[in-house]
Enzyme design. Structure first.
Site, PDB file in Angstrom:
ATOM      1  N   CYS A  65       0.833  -1.205   0.000  1.00 15.10           N
ATOM      2  CA  CYS A  65       0.000   0.000   0.000  1.00 15.10           C
ATOM      3  C   CYS A  65       0.871   1.259   0.000  1.00 15.10           C
ATOM      4  CB  CYS A  65      -0.912  -0.035   1.225  1.00 15.10           C
ATOM      5  SG  CYS A  65      -1.923   1.436   1.435  1.00 15.10           S
ATOM      6  N   CYS A  68      -0.175   4.001   2.313  1.00  9.59           N
ATOM      7  CA  CYS A  68       0.178   3.677   3.700  1.00  9.59           C
ATOM      8  C   CYS A  68       1.613   4.102   4.008  1.00  9.59           C
ATOM      9  CB  CYS A  68       0.016   2.178   3.952  1.00  9.59           C
ATOM     10  SG  CYS A  68      -1.688   1.595   3.800  1.00  9.59           S
TER      11      CYS A  68
END
Length: 139
Positions: A65, A68
């Site tokens: 991700c 993230c």
């Protein structure tokens, strides 16, 4: 929002990749974020947190991700600023059963928990919203 391996990813700046302390995690002198990598460690930590009125922020993340990873510095800053709050990082691919139990469907997802109960949630790369909710609930 894109789907990767069954998980949906929010576009923007998200979650964190952090370090913690346990038999299955590594420690970082500069980080106050606990990375949990086993179901047993999570259960022990979560059960202990039920006995405390201290706010716990769970950062549900994944190594793939990108948002993230981009959010990581903001989470590190919040962890350093809010020393009375427990910050936990959980990789949804490592602890899928924990993510499912909390009905996490997108990354980044941040759950704010007190005494074992979810009291608030932020989904996506909403750094300012997360900070406001931490300030609101840390008392």
């Amino acid at each position: 929002m894109a789907s990767f391996g069954g998980w949906r990813r929010q576009a923007s700046y998200p979650s964190s990749v952090v370090h913690g302390v346990s038999s299955t995690t590594t420690a970082s002198a500069s980080s106050r974020i606990i990375a949990i990598h086993s179901a047993a460690r999570w259960r022990a930590h979560f059960d202990a947190s039920k006995l405390s009125t201290q706010l716990m922020v769970i950062d549900f993340t994944a190594t793939w991700c990108k948002p993230c990873r981009l959010m990581e510095p903001a989470i590190e800053e919040m962890a350093a600023k809010f020393t009375d709050v427990v910050f936990v990082k959980i990789d949804v691919d490592e602890l899928m059963e924990v993510a499912r139990a909390f009905e996490v469907q997108a990354m980044p997802s941040f759950l704010l928990i007190k005494q074992g109960k979810v009291i608030d949630k932020v989904v996506g790369t909403k750094k300012d919203e997360l900070q406001r909710k931490i300030e609101k609930h840390k008392i």
